[in-house]
Design a protein around this motif. Structure first.
Motif, PDB file in Angstrom:
ATOM      1  N   TYR A 176      30.981 -26.202 -20.702  1.00  0.00           N
ATOM      2  CA  TYR A 176      31.576 -25.711 -19.459  1.00  0.00           C
ATOM      3  C   TYR A 176      32.258 -24.369 -19.702  1.00  0.00           C
ATOM      4  CZ  TYR A 176      34.813 -25.573 -15.469  1.00  0.00           C
ATOM      5  OH  TYR A 176      35.529 -25.199 -14.365  1.00  0.00           O
ATOM      6  N   HIS A 177      33.014 -24.294 -20.785  1.00  0.00           N
ATOM      7  CA  HIS A 177      33.715 -23.049 -21.133  1.00  0.00           C
ATOM      8  C   HIS A 177      32.716 -21.919 -21.375  1.00  0.00           C
ATOM      9  CE1 HIS A 177      37.106 -20.724 -22.854  1.00  0.00           C
ATOM     10  NE2 HIS A 177      36.166 -20.210 -23.636  1.00  0.00           N
ATOM     11  N   MET A 178      31.634 -22.226 -22.082  1.00  0.00           N
ATOM     12  CA  MET A 178      30.603 -21.211 -22.327  1.00  0.00           C
ATOM     13  C   MET A 178      30.040 -20.675 -21.017  1.00  0.00           C
ATOM     14  SD  MET A 178      26.874 -21.639 -24.219  1.00  0.00           S
ATOM     15  CE  MET A 178      26.208 -22.659 -22.877  1.00  0.00           C
ATOM     16  N   ALA A 179      29.761 -21.584 -20.094  1.00  0.00           N
ATOM     17  CA  ALA A 179      29.201 -21.173 -18.807  1.00  0.00           C
ATOM     18  C   ALA A 179      30.160 -20.255 -18.060  1.00  0.00           C
ATOM     19  CB  ALA A 179      28.871 -22.404 -17.973  1.00  0.00           C
ATOM     20  N   LYS A 180      31.448 -20.597 -18.065  1.00  0.00           N
ATOM     21  CA  LYS A 180      32.448 -19.773 -17.389  1.00  0.00           C
ATOM     22  C   LYS A 180      32.634 -18.428 -18.087  1.00  0.00           C
ATOM     23  CE  LYS A 180      33.901 -22.287 -13.935  1.00  0.00           C
ATOM     24  NZ  LYS A 180      33.799 -21.794 -12.541  1.00  0.00           N
ATOM     25  N   GLN A 181      32.651 -18.465 -19.419  1.00  0.00           N
ATOM     26  CA  GLN A 181      32.880 -17.248 -20.189  1.00  0.00           C
ATOM     27  C   GLN A 181      31.821 -16.199 -19.919  1.00  0.00           C
ATOM     28  OE1 GLN A 181      33.014 -17.908 -24.401  1.00  0.00           O
ATOM     29  NE2 GLN A 181      33.363 -15.754 -24.914  1.00  0.00           N
ATOM     30  N   TYR A 182      30.565 -16.636 -19.804  1.00  0.00           N
ATOM     31  CA  TYR A 182      29.469 -15.684 -19.617  1.00  0.00           C
ATOM     32  C   TYR A 182      28.964 -15.632 -18.173  1.00  0.00           C
ATOM     33  CZ  TYR A 182      29.373 -15.619 -24.711  1.00  0.00           C
ATOM     34  OH  TYR A 182      29.713 -15.473 -26.035  1.00  0.00           O
ATOM     35  N   GLY A 183      29.605 -16.373 -17.275  1.00  0.00           N
ATOM     36  CA  GLY A 183      29.217 -16.329 -15.874  1.00  0.00           C
ATOM     37  C   GLY A 183      27.816 -16.844 -15.617  1.00  0.00           C
ATOM     38  N   ILE A 184      27.439 -17.929 -16.302  1.00  0.00           N
ATOM     39  CA  ILE A 184      26.060 -18.445 -16.186  1.00  0.00           C
ATOM     40  C   ILE A 184      26.043 -19.871 -15.630  1.00  0.00           C
ATOM     41  CG2 ILE A 184      25.111 -16.964 -18.000  1.00  0.00           C
ATOM     42  CD1 ILE A 184      25.415 -19.331 -19.951  1.00  0.00           C
ATOM     43  N   GLU A 185      27.069 -20.225 -14.846  1.00  0.00           N
ATOM     44  CA  GLU A 185      27.130 -21.585 -14.317  1.00  0.00           C
ATOM     45  C   GLU A 185      25.882 -21.945 -13.518  1.00  0.00           C
ATOM     46  OE1 GLU A 185      29.390 -19.101 -13.972  1.00  0.00           O
ATOM     47  OE2 GLU A 185      31.330 -19.917 -13.344  1.00  0.00           O
ATOM     48  N   ASP A 186      25.359 -20.961 -12.773  1.00  0.00           N
ATOM     49  CA  ASP A 186      24.201 -21.249 -11.919  1.00  0.00           C
ATOM     50  C   ASP A 186      22.884 -21.221 -12.686  1.00  0.00           C
ATOM     51  OD1 ASP A 186      24.266 -18.525 -12.398  1.00  0.00           O
ATOM     52  OD2 ASP A 186      23.544 -17.970 -10.408  1.00  0.00           O
ATOM     53  N   GLU A 246      16.286 -13.075 -20.135  1.00  0.00           N
ATOM     54  CA  GLU A 246      16.580 -12.753 -18.738  1.00  0.00           C
ATOM     55  C   GLU A 246      18.001 -13.129 -18.343  1.00  0.00           C
ATOM     56  OE1 GLU A 246      14.879 -13.949 -14.308  1.00  0.00           O
ATOM     57  OE2 GLU A 246      13.541 -14.117 -16.026  1.00  0.00           O
ATOM     58  N   ILE A 247      18.658 -13.927 -19.143  1.00  0.00           N
ATOM     59  CA  ILE A 247      20.008 -14.363 -18.808  1.00  0.00           C
ATOM     60  C   ILE A 247      20.993 -13.200 -18.797  1.00  0.00           C
ATOM     61  CG2 ILE A 247      20.929 -14.887 -21.127  1.00  0.00           C
ATOM     62  CD1 ILE A 247      21.828 -17.630 -19.821  1.00  0.00           C
ATOM     63  N   GLY A 248      20.628 -12.084 -19.433  1.00  0.00           N
ATOM     64  CA  GLY A 248      21.474 -10.893 -19.347  1.00  0.00           C
ATOM     65  C   GLY A 248      21.662 -10.181 -20.664  1.00  0.00           C
ATOM     66  N   ASP A 249      22.480  -9.131 -20.617  1.00  0.00           N
ATOM     67  CA  ASP A 249      22.700  -8.287 -21.792  1.00  0.00           C
ATOM     68  C   ASP A 249      23.355  -9.032 -22.951  1.00  0.00           C
ATOM     69  OD1 ASP A 249      21.618  -6.174 -20.401  1.00  0.00           O
ATOM     70  OD2 ASP A 249      23.555  -5.387 -19.737  1.00  0.00           O
ATOM     71  N   GLN A 250      24.018 -10.124 -22.654  1.00  0.00           N
ATOM     72  CA  GLN A 250      24.694 -10.900 -23.701  1.00  0.00           C
ATOM     73  C   GLN A 250      23.818 -12.055 -24.208  1.00  0.00           C
ATOM     74  OE1 GLN A 250      28.437 -11.439 -21.289  1.00  0.00           O
ATOM     75  NE2 GLN A 250      29.411 -10.763 -23.182  1.00  0.00           N
ATOM     76  N   PHE A 251      22.520 -11.878 -24.105  1.00  0.00           N
ATOM     77  CA  PHE A 251      21.590 -12.930 -24.516  1.00  0.00           C
ATOM     78  C   PHE A 251      21.881 -13.432 -25.922  1.00  0.00           C
ATOM     79  CE2 PHE A 251      17.629 -13.417 -27.104  1.00  0.00           C
ATOM     80  CZ  PHE A 251      17.341 -14.729 -26.740  1.00  0.00           C
ATOM     81  N   LYS A 252      22.047 -12.536 -26.880  1.00  0.00           N
ATOM     82  CA  LYS A 252      22.251 -12.961 -28.263  1.00  0.00           C
ATOM     83  C   LYS A 252      23.538 -13.775 -28.415  1.00  0.00           C
ATOM     84  CE  LYS A 252      19.630  -9.121 -30.260  1.00  0.00           C
ATOM     85  NZ  LYS A 252      19.648  -7.947 -31.158  1.00  0.00           N
ATOM     86  N   GLU A 253      24.594 -13.314 -27.738  1.00  0.00           N
ATOM     87  CA  GLU A 253      25.857 -14.044 -27.816  1.00  0.00           C
ATOM     88  C   GLU A 253      25.732 -15.424 -27.168  1.00  0.00           C
ATOM     89  OE1 GLU A 253      25.449 -10.989 -26.819  1.00  0.00           O
ATOM     90  OE2 GLU A 253      26.821  -9.657 -27.901  1.00  0.00           O
ATOM     91  N   ILE A 254      25.014 -15.478 -26.024  1.00  0.00           N
ATOM     92  CA  ILE A 254      24.838 -16.752 -25.331  1.00  0.00           C
ATOM     93  C   ILE A 254      23.949 -17.682 -26.148  1.00  0.00           C
ATOM     94  CG2 ILE A 254      23.914 -17.847 -23.248  1.00  0.00           C
ATOM     95  CD1 ILE A 254      24.663 -15.253 -21.743  1.00  0.00           C
ATOM     96  N   PHE A 255      22.923 -17.130 -26.795  1.00  0.00           N
ATOM     97  CA  PHE A 255      22.053 -17.942 -27.647  1.00  0.00           C
ATOM     98  C   PHE A 255      22.873 -18.569 -28.769  1.00  0.00           C
ATOM     99  CE2 PHE A 255      18.939 -19.162 -30.718  1.00  0.00           C
ATOM    100  CZ  PHE A 255      17.747 -19.353 -30.021  1.00  0.00           C
ATOM    101  N   ASP A 256      23.696 -17.752 -29.435  1.00  0.00           N
ATOM    102  CA  ASP A 256      24.514 -18.271 -30.533  1.00  0.00           C
ATOM    103  C   ASP A 256      25.520 -19.310 -30.034  1.00  0.00           C
ATOM    104  OD1 ASP A 256      23.139 -16.617 -32.219  1.00  0.00           O
ATOM    105  OD2 ASP A 256      24.692 -15.074 -32.326  1.00  0.00           O
ATOM    106  N   ALA A 257      26.096 -19.045 -28.842  1.00  0.00           N
ATOM    107  CA  ALA A 257      27.047 -20.005 -28.272  1.00  0.00           C
ATOM    108  C   ALA A 257      26.344 -21.323 -27.940  1.00  0.00           C
ATOM    109  CB  ALA A 257      27.696 -19.420 -27.022  1.00  0.00           C
ATOM    110  N   THR A 258      25.093 -21.244 -27.473  1.00  0.00           N
ATOM    111  CA  THR A 258      24.331 -22.448 -27.158  1.00  0.00           C
ATOM    112  C   THR A 258      24.035 -23.244 -28.420  1.00  0.00           C
ATOM    113  OG1 THR A 258      23.304 -21.323 -25.264  1.00  0.00           O
ATOM    114  CG2 THR A 258      22.230 -23.323 -26.065  1.00  0.00           C
TER     115      THR A 258
END
Length: 683
Positions: A567-577, A405-417
């Motif tokens: 912090y950078h990951m959150a800003k990069q993908y716009g998921i701070e909230d 649900e985090i968005g279309d970049q889920f796979k990229e965000i998962f890998d970044a996490t």
């Protein structure tokens, strides 16, 4: 089984009878139909036919079980207190409570627990009988207070069964454990297994399982290793003996079964068997809208919020005393299991849209007296738990991953996490030690906000008697609390004064706008937010879900987050909230209200990697355990983070007045932390 069959037969009759007048007739018919649906599922599972259904058939049943509480149908559901009150008048909140309790039977059908289904079916029949014509000599409808009393005595009478059942599921690690058996023996490549748990299944669970299924065994093992190694290191770094323990409690969200299966194998090598219990579905097993245990999708957060204070039906002094007695008896009966319980290992998720609840007058709410009873129970229950599962002998770990649900970049965000969760702790250990060396020279820290944040706070620090061997801050390097990236302490309460403000915060499933807490000598003396036009509703939101009904809480922790990569990951993908507090707390200084990080284990000596003992394990409140333990703990701990972009100043001030800048305008000042600023310059 005889009682079960008799109650089901009686409920079938309710569907066709007309012995009850409208509008109550429609309510009982709909609820009776739902009970029959649960009975149908129970029979399908009992006969083995449920497991033979196609994926589409399983999805259809899953939707049918949760349909009327999903957002698009909730407005016309009796589970919605507003609709129930509009249709049923003075009985609305009570009958909405009853339906919510009936809905809690769904897991019993899957776990084949007819005895627990039976008692709720009999409750429905008892309430139904009260509304039947001729039940009252004068032909009148029942008094609403009589309906409430029936619900009260049901919860009270069956308290010993429900509480004991819950404690047993939390403590006993048995091979036939429902969830463990499904995880270990299901074909996880066949996504039909998700529907065997009896939880609501959404695209999040399906797509998460699909994503993990596409991973190699090596990658899955790597995820599990980070998770379980953090747990093991929690014992090693705190000097606790893991060899004395035999049970680990695994908490997670459906979709991560491949990782959990690998983790179970890792834990078994440590001598630990899993206990995997379901998040509570009945009011007596829940704590507000929070989920403790394993669970699937949240069908409707508003529904959970609407029923978060359902215990208002039965919470009084007598019930608290009865429940405390039952809880103590249950732990005494299972004390052998409790003694070998090592603590929870949690896999959290993040990515759902921030939720601000709609406040409804029709919802059941705790009175001021009941709020005090809730606090009394929480404190006394905490004492019992820590007597049988000693805080100085257990540990924990928490790790978090995004959901689709985090968005279309889920796979990229998962890998970044995953990358954030596996950062080189040795690098952070060195930088964080540099921060600690500076902070240990200070008497207090002053914190100021910027860019619309009006934080103005002074935090008093624990004085060191022997700086060569003592420290006030723990160097947190990704053991129990993954990912790496913070130094923290238990501040001195006297002298900790000022205002803490965050423009937007997401805490325990709820979103807060302009959250502001005022501290005087370490205790909250004022609070507000701007979620609602009504200031009183804003205060209630904070008191219920941050203060947990306490009149005040102490500042139990002050920390500086150093994980600028997160912090950078959150800003990069716009998921701070959407970051969970587990990661968000590493992206700036944070302040916890409630107990300290060393709650119930203050007497266990803890050392940093440099060999210095962390002596700031107590504060003026927790030390009261020496004289009156009931005054020492609040059984809660909520972290509130100021993001770097809102932080104007964090300065350590020595006793002689000399100031040492730690952070200015959102950037670290000490040379040893220069590397951290690289990720703060977001492009």
């Amino acid at each position: 089984m005889e009682r079960y069959e008799l109650s089901i037969e009686r409920i079938r009759q309710c569907i066709s009878e007309e012995t009850t007048k409208e509008p109550y007739l429609s309510y009982f018919r709909r609820v009776a139909s739902f009970v029959l649906l649960i009975n149908h599922v129970y029979e399908l599972v009992r006969t083995g036919n449920f497991q033979k259904l196609t994926l589409q058939e399983l999805q259809e049943i899953n939707q049918e079980l949760y349909a009327d509480i999903l957002p698009d149908q909730y407005d016309k559901s009796y589970a919605n207190p507003v609709y129930a009150a509009a249709q049923l008048g003075e009985y609305g909140s009570y009958l909405s409570f009853l339906y919510a309790e009936i809905r809690g039977m769904i897991p019993d059908a899957f776990e084949q627990q007819p005895e627990f289904m039976t008692i709720y079916q009999e409750l429905l029949i008892e309430i139904y009988n009260m509304f039947e014509e001729g039940y009252h000599e004068d032909g009148a409808a029942p008094k609403s207070e009589d309906v409430r009393n029936t619900l009260y005595w049901f919860i009270s009478d069956y308290c010993d069964i429900s509480v004991t059942r819950r404690i047993r599921s939390q403590l006993e690690a048995v091979p036939e454990d429902f969830a463990t058996s499904l995880i270990m023996h299901s074909d996880l490549s066949d996504l039909r297994y998700l529907y065997l748990f009896g939880e609501y299944v959404s695209d999040n669970e399906i797509k998460t399982a699909e994503y993990l299924n596409a991973m190699s065994e090596e990658d899955i093992q790597r995820l599990a290793d980070v998770y379980t190694e953090g747990y093991r290191l929690g014992f090693v770094n705190s000097g606790r003996d893991l060899g004395k323990k035999k049970v680990v409690n695994i908490r997670y969200r459906l979709g991560f079964e491949r990782m959990v299966r690998a983790a179970i194998g890792n834990f078994e090598k440590m001598g630990l068997k899993p206990t995997i219990y379901r998040a509570g579905t009945h009011s007596i097993d829940r704590k507000g809208q929070l989920k403790t245990g394993y669970y699937g999708a949240v069908a409707n957060k508003q529904y959970d919020y609407d029923h978060s204070e359902d215990e208002a039906i039965y919470l009084d002094k007598d019930f608290v005393n009865r429940r405390i007695g039952v809880l103590k008896t249950a732990y005494e009966e299972h004390k052998e299991w409790a003694a070998v319980h090592a603590g929870p290992a949690c896999i959290e998720t993040f990515g759902e849209a921030p939720f601000t609840p709609v406040v409804k007058e029709e919802n059941l709410r705790l009175s001021e007296h009941q709020q005090k009873y809730a606090v009394t129970y929480s404190v006394k229950a905490g004492e019992i738990v820590n007597h049988y599962i000693r805080g100085d002998e257990r540990s924990f770990t928490i790790i978090a991953f995004p959901i689709p649900e985090i968005g279309d970049q889920f796979k990229e965000i998962f890998d970044a996490t995953v990358s954030v969760n596996t950062l080189d702790y040795k690098c952070y250990q060195l930088m964080q030690q540099g921060l600690i060396d500076l902070l240990d020279t200070a008497a207090f820290v002053k914190v100021r906000g910027m860019n619309g944040n009006h934080t103005d706070l002074q935090v008093a620090l624990y004085p060191l008697q022997n700086p060569e061997k003592e420290t006030a801050f723990e160097n947190c390097v990704a053991d129990v609390n993954i990912p790496v990236g913070e130094v923290f302490t238990s501040p001195v309460l006297k002298g900790t004064t000022g205002v803490l403000h965050v423009k937007e915060s997401y805490l325990e499933e709820l979103r807060y706008e302009n959250l502001e807490l005022t501290f005087t000598d370490g205790y909250v003396t004022g609070y507000s937010c701007t979620n609602y036009p009504d200031a009183a509703e804003n205060r209630k939101l904070i008191k219920d879900h941050i203060l947990y009904h306490h009149e005040t809480l102490a500042m139990g922790e002050f920390a500086i987050g150093t994980n600028t990569t997160a912090y950078h990951m959150a800003k990069q993908y716009g998921i701070e909230d959407r970051l969970p507090i587990l990661i968000a707390e590493k992206t700036g200084p944070h302040f916890a209200v409630g107990d300290t990080c060393y709650s119930h284990s203050e007497d266990v000596k803890v050392y940093n990697p440099d060999g210095k003992e962390i002596i700031a394990r107590d504060n003026e409140k927790s030390i009261l355990r020496k004289t009156d333990i009931s005054k020492a703990y609040d059984q809660c701990h909520t972290d509130i983070t100021i993001p770097y972009e809102e932080l104007g100043e964090l300065t350590a001030v020595r006793a002689d007045g000399k100031e040492i800048e730690i952070i200015r305008n959102g950037r670290f000042i000490p040379d040893i932390c220069a590397q951290l600023n690289e990720m703060l310059d977001f492009h």
